[in-house]
Write an enzyme that holds these catalytic residues in place. Structure first.
Site, PDB file in Angstrom:
ATOM      1  N   LYS A 236       0.816  -1.207   0.000  1.00  0.00           N
ATOM      2  CA  LYS A 236       0.000   0.000   0.000  1.00  0.00           C
ATOM      3  C   LYS A 236       0.854   1.263   0.000  1.00  0.00           C
ATOM      4  O   LYS A 236       0.627   2.190  -0.786  1.00  0.00           O
ATOM      5  CB  LYS A 236      -0.940  -0.017   1.225  1.00  0.00           C
ATOM      6  CG  LYS A 236      -1.798   1.219   1.387  1.00  0.00           C
ATOM      7  CD  LYS A 236      -2.691   1.447   0.191  1.00  0.00           C
ATOM      8  CE  LYS A 236      -3.374   2.789   0.234  1.00  0.00           C
ATOM      9  NZ  LYS A 236      -4.537   2.860   1.072  1.00  0.00           N
ATOM     10  N   CYS A 292      -4.386  11.005   1.919  1.00  0.00           N
ATOM     11  CA  CYS A 292      -3.589   9.785   1.703  1.00  0.00           C
ATOM     12  C   CYS A 292      -2.211  10.046   1.106  1.00  0.00           C
ATOM     13  O   CYS A 292      -1.207   9.830   1.771  1.00  0.00           O
ATOM     14  CB  CYS A 292      -4.369   8.816   0.831  1.00  0.00           C
ATOM     15  SG  CYS A 292      -5.962   8.388   1.562  1.00  0.00           S
TER      16      CYS A 292
HETATM   17  C1  UGA Z   1      -5.389   7.650  -3.221  1.00  0.00           C
HETATM   18  C2  UGA Z   1      -5.040   6.454  -4.140  1.00  0.00           C
HETATM   19  O1  UGA Z   1      -5.289   6.806  -5.500  1.00  0.00           O
HETATM   20  C3  UGA Z   1      -5.883   5.220  -3.774  1.00  0.00           C
HETATM   21  O2  UGA Z   1      -5.491   4.120  -4.558  1.00  0.00           O
HETATM   22  C4  UGA Z   1      -5.642   4.916  -2.285  1.00  0.00           C
HETATM   23  O3  UGA Z   1      -6.447   3.807  -1.878  1.00  0.00           O
HETATM   24  C5  UGA Z   1      -6.029   6.135  -1.462  1.00  0.00           C
HETATM   25  O4  UGA Z   1      -5.218   7.260  -1.865  1.00  0.00           O
HETATM   26  C6  UGA Z   1      -5.763   5.802  -0.017  1.00  0.00           C
HETATM   27  O5  UGA Z   1      -4.588   5.648   0.341  1.00  0.00           O
HETATM   28  O6  UGA Z   1      -6.718   5.591   0.745  1.00  0.00           O
HETATM   29  P1  UGA Z   1      -7.374   9.429  -3.175  1.00  0.00           P
HETATM   30  O7  UGA Z   1      -6.597  10.105  -2.098  1.00  0.00           O
HETATM   31  O8  UGA Z   1      -8.826   9.215  -2.993  1.00  0.00           O
HETATM   32  O9  UGA Z   1      -6.742   7.982  -3.494  1.00  0.00           O
HETATM   33  O10 UGA Z   1      -7.217  10.341  -4.466  1.00  0.00           O
HETATM   34  P2  UGA Z   1      -6.460  10.235  -5.871  1.00  0.00           P
HETATM   35  O11 UGA Z   1      -7.444   9.983  -6.922  1.00  0.00           O
HETATM   36  O12 UGA Z   1      -5.282   9.356  -5.766  1.00  0.00           O
HETATM   37  O13 UGA Z   1      -5.961  11.737  -6.025  1.00  0.00           O
HETATM   38  C7  UGA Z   1      -5.002  12.273  -5.115  1.00  0.00           C
HETATM   39  C8  UGA Z   1      -4.608  13.662  -5.516  1.00  0.00           C
HETATM   40  O14 UGA Z   1      -3.817  13.621  -6.686  1.00  0.00           O
HETATM   41  C9  UGA Z   1      -5.763  14.609  -5.828  1.00  0.00           C
HETATM   42  O15 UGA Z   1      -5.495  15.852  -5.228  1.00  0.00           O
HETATM   43  C10 UGA Z   1      -5.760  14.709  -7.333  1.00  0.00           C
HETATM   44  O16 UGA Z   1      -6.265  15.929  -7.794  1.00  0.00           O
HETATM   45  C11 UGA Z   1      -4.282  14.571  -7.632  1.00  0.00           C
HETATM   46  N1  UGA Z   1      -3.961  14.081  -8.988  1.00  0.00           N
HETATM   47  C12 UGA Z   1      -4.370  12.853  -9.372  1.00  0.00           C
HETATM   48  C13 UGA Z   1      -3.202  14.866  -9.840  1.00  0.00           C
HETATM   49  O17 UGA Z   1      -2.818  15.998  -9.495  1.00  0.00           O
HETATM   50  N2  UGA Z   1      -2.900  14.398 -11.084  1.00  0.00           N
HETATM   51  C14 UGA Z   1      -3.296  13.160 -11.500  1.00  0.00           C
HETATM   52  O18 UGA Z   1      -2.967  12.788 -12.646  1.00  0.00           O
HETATM   53  C15 UGA Z   1      -4.049  12.376 -10.631  1.00  0.00           C
END
Ligand code: UGA
Length: 466
Positions: A236, A292
């Site tokens: 993880k 996260c």
């Molecule tokens: C993240 C992981 O993606 C999940 O797999 C994991 O289970 C989760 O953390 C956790 O540890 O519980 P999450 O925090 O819900 O999920 O959100 P993400 O979709 O990963 O996005 C995280 C951040 O990255 C957001 O601020 C989003 O805007 C940013 N992001 C995402 C970018 O700036 N660029 C991208 O290409 C993708």
């Protein structure tokens, strides 16, 4: 030691709104499950387990949370979750209570889903909620029950908890680790249709029980990977570190693009076609936030340091810094355009750390708003659903629920969270701004359309001709 096992690629299973998979009907065993800790992870896991056909008791000391869940409200915004929660409660399989009671004695699998936030004044994760959960559970734990941790933890935590639980319960518990990979915004779908299931175990009994829990998902082809405890914990942390690295990588390219005339969005598309690189998590912009990724990369650095191998992930410090620099970059762009931020009014579109969420933990949008305010301007924040959490963390910020009113008299607009509402907004309908300037912090706007409406458009990672 169980072997590392990889199943055939999953076929997509859809758990439709109305039809529960119905374990009994399909010849699977329905188990009795407890889910301890009912935040984002726990509440979603309760619903997912009940949807699979198990009998589920959600346990959480916060009575207000219990009351809310009982009335069908998860207590946070997650598309579709409240509807499914109500349905599962109505099925009779899902109940909630504030502490363990005799009913916990015949639970087959206890899932521990408590939070592991960043410790105050340290990069490390605070695992105190895990220790409390173990302490509360011990008097009710039966010898056959499996205790499966789902929280994101520093590697080695499960081994410590095993010792602790052995001392408390008076026998060696079946402790397992089963990390969760759900994303906010698609939480239930991710829980039921994950790319893989990972279980770290120390004996066959734990593996067998967890196979029973996830039987419908395994039989649909979702890879079921069996490891030791440490590997499951580290999977993880490693996955989140990799995702954060991808985002900061493209944001580092954006820094180069900004001074060389290149376009980081096109660059991402081009490199993403290489299957070894892939195009996911390569969106450049104001960077990653939430509860996260930021805290997990810091916790991994702290744990590696404790283990004497700090150098192995020292590069994550740079990943964190690149991420933070993107927020500062927005302030630099505003200052360059407006001369000074003193006395100016700037609208920040978005408060949540990402769309389809009301989570404002470590939100890039809110930090940008706060930096704007700190530079002497008034920062007005709009968000379709996440405004209620804003002033708890940032009392200095002005919030505005009405999107059209939010534009009133502003000298600049920063799009910081890519809500559909902002992407679809017709700039021709925007009126009352003092100065038509917008910075697209997520690279999602139709630039030509905003320019036609008279706006100067700037974006991260590219130079736009205005
Ligand atoms: C993240 C992981 O993606 C999940 O797999 C994991 O289970 C989760 O953390 C956790 O540890 O519980 P999450 O925090 O819900 O999920 O959100 P993400 O979709 O990963 O996005 C995280 C951040 O990255 C957001 O601020 C989003 O805007 C940013 N992001 C995402 C970018 O700036 N660029 C991208 O290409 C993708």
């Amino acid at each position: 030691m169980p072997s590392l096992e990889q199943r055939t690629p999953k076929s997509i299973i859809r758990f439709s709104e109305d039809v529960n998979i119905g374990l009994g009907r399909l010849g699977f065993m329905s188990l009795k499950i407890s889910v301890i800790g009912l935040g984002y992870l726990g509440a979603t896991h309760c619903v997912a387990m009940s949807k699979l056909g198990h009998t589920v008791i959600g346990i959480e000391p916060n009575q207000a949370k219990i009351d809310s869940l009982k009335s069908g409200h998860a207590g946070f915004f997650e598309p579709g979750l409240d509807e499914e929660l109500a349905k599962q409660i109505a099925s009779g399989r899902l109940t909630f209570q504030s502490s363990h009671d005799e009913g916990s004695r015949d639970v087959d699998v206890h899932f521990i889903c408590v939070g592991t936030p960043q410790k105050d004044g340290s990069l490390a994760a605070d695992t105190s909620y895990l220790h409390s959960a173990i302490k509360d559970l011990a008097p009710y734990l039966s010898k056959d029950a499996v205790v499966a941790g789902k929280s994101t933890v520093p590697v080695g935590t499960a081994a410590l908890l095993t010792i602790e639980l052995t001392n408390l319960a008076g026998f060696a518990p079946n402790l397992a680790w089963n990390p969760e990979f759900l994303r906010e915004g698609t939480a239930l779908e991710d829980s039921l249709n994950p790319d893989r299931l990972v279980v770290g175990v120390t004996n066959q009994h734990s593996e067998d029980k967890l196979r029973e829990v996830f039987a419908p998902m395994i039989s649909s082809g979702i890879p079921f990977i069996v490891t030791d405890l440490a590997t499951a914990e580290l999977v993880k942390a490693a996955a989140n570190a990799f995702l954060a690295t991808k985002i900061s990588f493209i944001n580092a390219m954006a820094e180069i693009a900004e001074v060389s005339g290149a376009d980081a969005t096109q660059l991402a598309t081009a490199i993403g076609y290489d299957e070894r690189i892939g195009n996911k998590f390569l969106r450049n912009g104001v960077g990653f936030g939430g509860g996260c990724l930021p805290k997990d990369i810091r916790a991994l650095m702290a744990r590696a340091e404790e283990l004497g191998v700090g150098q192995s992930v020292a590069y994550l410090k740079e990943i964190d810094k690149i991420n933070i620099r993107r927020r500062d970059r927005v302030i630099d762009m505003l200052t360059q355009e407006l001369g000074t931020l003193k006395g100016k009014k700037v609208l920040v579109l978005g408060a949540a750390f990402k769309p389809d969420s009301d989570d404002v933990r470590d939100s890039p949008a809110l930090e940008i708003a706060s930096l704007i305010q700190g530079a002497g301007a008034t920062a007005v924040v709009h968000d379709p659903i996440a405004l209620s959490g804003v002033n708890k963390k940032h009392p200095e910020l002005t919030t505005q629920q009405d999107l059209m009113k939010a534009f009133d008299g502003v000298d600049a607009v920063v799009l910081a969270t890519e809500w559909q509402e902002y992407r679809q907004l017709d700039p021709a309908t925007v009126s009352g701004v003092a100065n038509k300037l917008i910075i697209d912090g997520r690279n999602v706007l139709d630039i030509a359309k905003w320019q036609q409406a008279g706006f100067k458009v700037l974006a991260l990672g590219k130079t736009i001709k205005n």
